[in-house]
Design a protein around this motif. Structure first.
Motif, PDB file in Angstrom:
ATOM      1  N   ALA A  13      14.469  13.488  -2.125  1.00 43.98           N
ATOM      2  CA  ALA A  13      13.041  13.794  -2.129  1.00 43.98           C
ATOM      3  C   ALA A  13      12.287  12.643  -1.486  1.00 43.98           C
ATOM      4  CB  ALA A  13      12.568  14.006  -3.560  1.00 43.98           C
ATOM      5  N   ARG A  14      11.383  12.988  -0.576  1.00 44.60           N
ATOM      6  CA  ARG A  14      10.581  11.939   0.060  1.00 44.60           C
ATOM      7  C   ARG A  14       9.554  11.464  -0.936  1.00 44.60           C
ATOM      8  NH1 ARG A  14       8.675  12.057   5.882  1.00 44.60           N
ATOM      9  NH2 ARG A  14       8.119  10.023   5.162  1.00 44.60           N
ATOM     10  N   ARG A  15       9.439  10.186  -1.012  1.00 46.19           N
ATOM     11  CA  ARG A  15       8.476   9.584  -1.927  1.00 46.19           C
ATOM     12  C   ARG A  15       7.284   9.105  -1.118  1.00 46.19           C
ATOM     13  NH1 ARG A  15       7.434   5.024  -4.819  1.00 46.19           N
ATOM     14  NH2 ARG A  15       8.550   3.671  -3.420  1.00 46.19           N
ATOM     15  N   PHE A  16       6.103   9.329  -1.616  1.00 52.59           N
ATOM     16  CA  PHE A  16       4.890   8.898  -0.947  1.00 52.59           C
ATOM     17  C   PHE A  16       4.065   8.079  -1.923  1.00 52.59           C
ATOM     18  CE2 PHE A  16       6.128  12.871   1.149  1.00 52.59           C
ATOM     19  CZ  PHE A  16       6.242  12.428   2.456  1.00 52.59           C
ATOM     20  N   LEU A  17       2.976   7.524  -1.447  1.00 51.88           N
ATOM     21  CA  LEU A  17       2.091   6.782  -2.326  1.00 51.88           C
ATOM     22  C   LEU A  17       1.555   7.703  -3.423  1.00 51.88           C
ATOM     23  CD1 LEU A  17      -0.034   4.755   0.278  1.00 51.88           C
ATOM     24  CD2 LEU A  17       1.948   3.973  -1.032  1.00 51.88           C
ATOM     25  N   SER A  18       1.459   7.177  -4.617  1.00 53.15           N
ATOM     26  CA  SER A  18       0.897   7.947  -5.735  1.00 53.15           C
ATOM     27  C   SER A  18      -0.613   8.085  -5.529  1.00 53.15           C
ATOM     28  CB  SER A  18       1.169   7.219  -7.053  1.00 53.15           C
ATOM     29  OG  SER A  18       0.391   6.024  -7.106  1.00 53.15           O
ATOM     30  N   THR A  65      -5.798   4.547  12.512  1.00 49.93           N
ATOM     31  CA  THR A  65      -4.464   5.145  12.432  1.00 49.93           C
ATOM     32  C   THR A  65      -3.875   4.945  11.042  1.00 49.93           C
ATOM     33  OG1 THR A  65      -4.122   4.820  14.807  1.00 49.93           O
ATOM     34  CG2 THR A  65      -2.144   5.120  13.452  1.00 49.93           C
ATOM     35  N   VAL A  66      -4.080   3.772  10.463  1.00 44.75           N
ATOM     36  CA  VAL A  66      -3.594   3.524   9.094  1.00 44.75           C
ATOM     37  C   VAL A  66      -4.225   4.534   8.140  1.00 44.75           C
ATOM     38  CG1 VAL A  66      -3.589   1.886   7.164  1.00 44.75           C
ATOM     39  CG2 VAL A  66      -3.137   1.067   9.485  1.00 44.75           C
ATOM     40  N   LYS A  67      -5.534   4.728   8.264  1.00 44.66           N
ATOM     41  CA  LYS A  67      -6.233   5.675   7.385  1.00 44.66           C
ATOM     42  C   LYS A  67      -5.681   7.085   7.579  1.00 44.66           C
ATOM     43  CE  LYS A  67     -10.796   5.364   6.727  1.00 44.66           C
ATOM     44  NZ  LYS A  67     -12.253   5.532   6.951  1.00 44.66           N
ATOM     45  N   ASP A  75       5.746   3.981   0.832  1.00 46.06           N
ATOM     46  CA  ASP A  75       5.491   3.012  -0.241  1.00 46.06           C
ATOM     47  C   ASP A  75       4.382   2.057   0.195  1.00 46.06           C
ATOM     48  OD1 ASP A  75       6.740   1.075   1.454  1.00 46.06           O
ATOM     49  OD2 ASP A  75       8.685   1.652   0.636  1.00 46.06           O
ATOM     50  N   ALA A  76       3.950   1.234  -0.758  1.00 52.41           N
ATOM     51  CA  ALA A  76       2.865   0.299  -0.500  1.00 52.41           C
ATOM     52  C   ALA A  76       3.247  -0.732   0.554  1.00 52.41           C
ATOM     53  CB  ALA A  76       2.456  -0.385  -1.805  1.00 52.41           C
ATOM     54  N   ALA A  77       4.511  -1.102   0.612  1.00 53.19           N
ATOM     55  CA  ALA A  77       4.955  -2.102   1.586  1.00 53.19           C
ATOM     56  C   ALA A  77       4.778  -1.591   3.020  1.00 53.19           C
ATOM     57  CB  ALA A  77       6.413  -2.480   1.334  1.00 53.19           C
ATOM     58  N   ALA A  78       5.031  -0.311   3.251  1.00 52.66           N
ATOM     59  CA  ALA A  78       4.860   0.267   4.588  1.00 52.66           C
ATOM     60  C   ALA A  78       3.382   0.279   4.974  1.00 52.66           C
ATOM     61  CB  ALA A  78       5.443   1.675   4.632  1.00 52.66           C
ATOM     62  N   PHE A  79       2.528   0.628   4.021  1.00 55.83           N
ATOM     63  CA  PHE A  79       1.077   0.583   4.252  1.00 55.83           C
ATOM     64  C   PHE A  79       0.655  -0.849   4.602  1.00 55.83           C
ATOM     65  CE2 PHE A  79      -2.817  -0.685   1.896  1.00 55.83           C
ATOM     66  CZ  PHE A  79      -3.767  -0.123   2.740  1.00 55.83           C
ATOM     67  N   ALA A  80       1.077  -1.798   3.790  1.00 56.77           N
ATOM     68  CA  ALA A  80       0.700  -3.194   4.005  1.00 56.77           C
ATOM     69  C   ALA A  80       1.213  -3.703   5.353  1.00 56.77           C
ATOM     70  CB  ALA A  80       1.234  -4.068   2.872  1.00 56.77           C
ATOM     71  N   SER A 124      -4.494  -5.742  -6.258  1.00 51.98           N
ATOM     72  CA  SER A 124      -4.413  -4.327  -6.592  1.00 51.98           C
ATOM     73  C   SER A 124      -3.193  -4.061  -7.471  1.00 51.98           C
ATOM     74  CB  SER A 124      -4.318  -3.485  -5.324  1.00 51.98           C
ATOM     75  OG  SER A 124      -4.026  -2.156  -5.668  1.00 51.98           O
ATOM     76  N   ALA A 125      -3.440  -3.720  -8.719  1.00 53.11           N
ATOM     77  CA  ALA A 125      -2.328  -3.421  -9.633  1.00 53.11           C
ATOM     78  C   ALA A 125      -1.554  -2.192  -9.170  1.00 53.11           C
ATOM     79  CB  ALA A 125      -2.858  -3.215 -11.052  1.00 53.11           C
ATOM     80  N   ALA A 126      -2.246  -1.236  -8.556  1.00 56.45           N
ATOM     81  CA  ALA A 126      -1.579  -0.003  -8.109  1.00 56.45           C
ATOM     82  C   ALA A 126      -0.642  -0.268  -6.934  1.00 56.45           C
ATOM     83  CB  ALA A 126      -2.615   1.049  -7.714  1.00 56.45           C
ATOM     84  N   LEU A 127      -1.017  -1.207  -6.059  1.00 58.86           N
ATOM     85  CA  LEU A 127      -0.224  -1.453  -4.865  1.00 58.86           C
ATOM     86  C   LEU A 127       0.742  -2.626  -5.021  1.00 58.86           C
ATOM     87  CD1 LEU A 127      -2.991  -0.895  -2.198  1.00 58.86           C
ATOM     88  CD2 LEU A 127      -1.087   0.624  -2.722  1.00 58.86           C
ATOM     89  N   SER A 128       0.372  -3.601  -5.819  1.00 62.30           N
ATOM     90  CA  SER A 128       1.198  -4.797  -5.996  1.00 62.30           C
ATOM     91  C   SER A 128       1.514  -4.985  -7.471  1.00 62.30           C
ATOM     92  CB  SER A 128       0.460  -6.038  -5.487  1.00 62.30           C
ATOM     93  OG  SER A 128       0.183  -5.929  -4.138  1.00 62.30           O
TER      94      SER A 128
END
Length: 147
Positions: A13-18, A65-67, A75-80, A124-128
């Motif tokens: 299953a692909r996981r995405f940001l919550s 593009t990020v938006k 995951d958050a690391a890919a966003f960052a 950010s507690a949600a991202l880090s």
């Protein structure tokens, strides 16, 4: 009798940001956009104007593009990584020796926005999420206990 064909394993299953992570990422992007008064980082670099850009930047990225990609990050690391790439690319292109002062000031802004991003991302507690001792040391818990 012939063997039954193997059933292919289901794709993981692909996981995405919550939803919490998406909200945090959107908040960080909004904060960065407020600081980017000239909207320098909002859209891809116009390579018709900056024709040598591809010589210095191999993976272009911008905050627009990020938006757009937010819901696609695994995951958050890919966003960052993509947000950092926006600013790192700018410094790579505009921070070179011998360029006019206006380009140098764009590189300075990129460094400042990257530092802001780093602070916002870390807070950010949600991202880090808090880092465990095990992951910080790169070891299993049993490897950290004395023999």
């Amino acid at each position: 009798s012939p063997a039954a064909p193997a059933t292919p394993a289901p794709a993981p299953a692909r996981r995405f940001l919550s939803s919490d992570q998406l909200a945090a990422a959107r908040g960080i992007l909004a904060a960065l956009e407020k600081k980017d008064l000239g909207k320098i980082f909002a859209a891809p670099v116009n390579q018709l104007i900056y024709s040598d850009y591809a010589q210095f930047v191999k993976e272009p990225m911008d905050l627009g593009t990020v938006k757009f990609k937010l819901a696609q990050y695994p995951d958050a690391a890919a966003f960052a990584g993509d947000v950092r790439r926006v600013f790192d690319n700018c410094v790579a292109y505009n921070g070179r020796k011998g360029l006019p002062m206006d380009q140098k000031s764009v590189a300075k802004l990129a460094r400042s926005l990257k530092a802001s991003f780093q602070r916002l991302f870390a807070k950010s507690a949600a991202l880090s999420p808090p880092v465990s001792i095990e992951s910080a040391w790169g070891a299993e818990p049993s490897a950290l206990t004395p023999a």
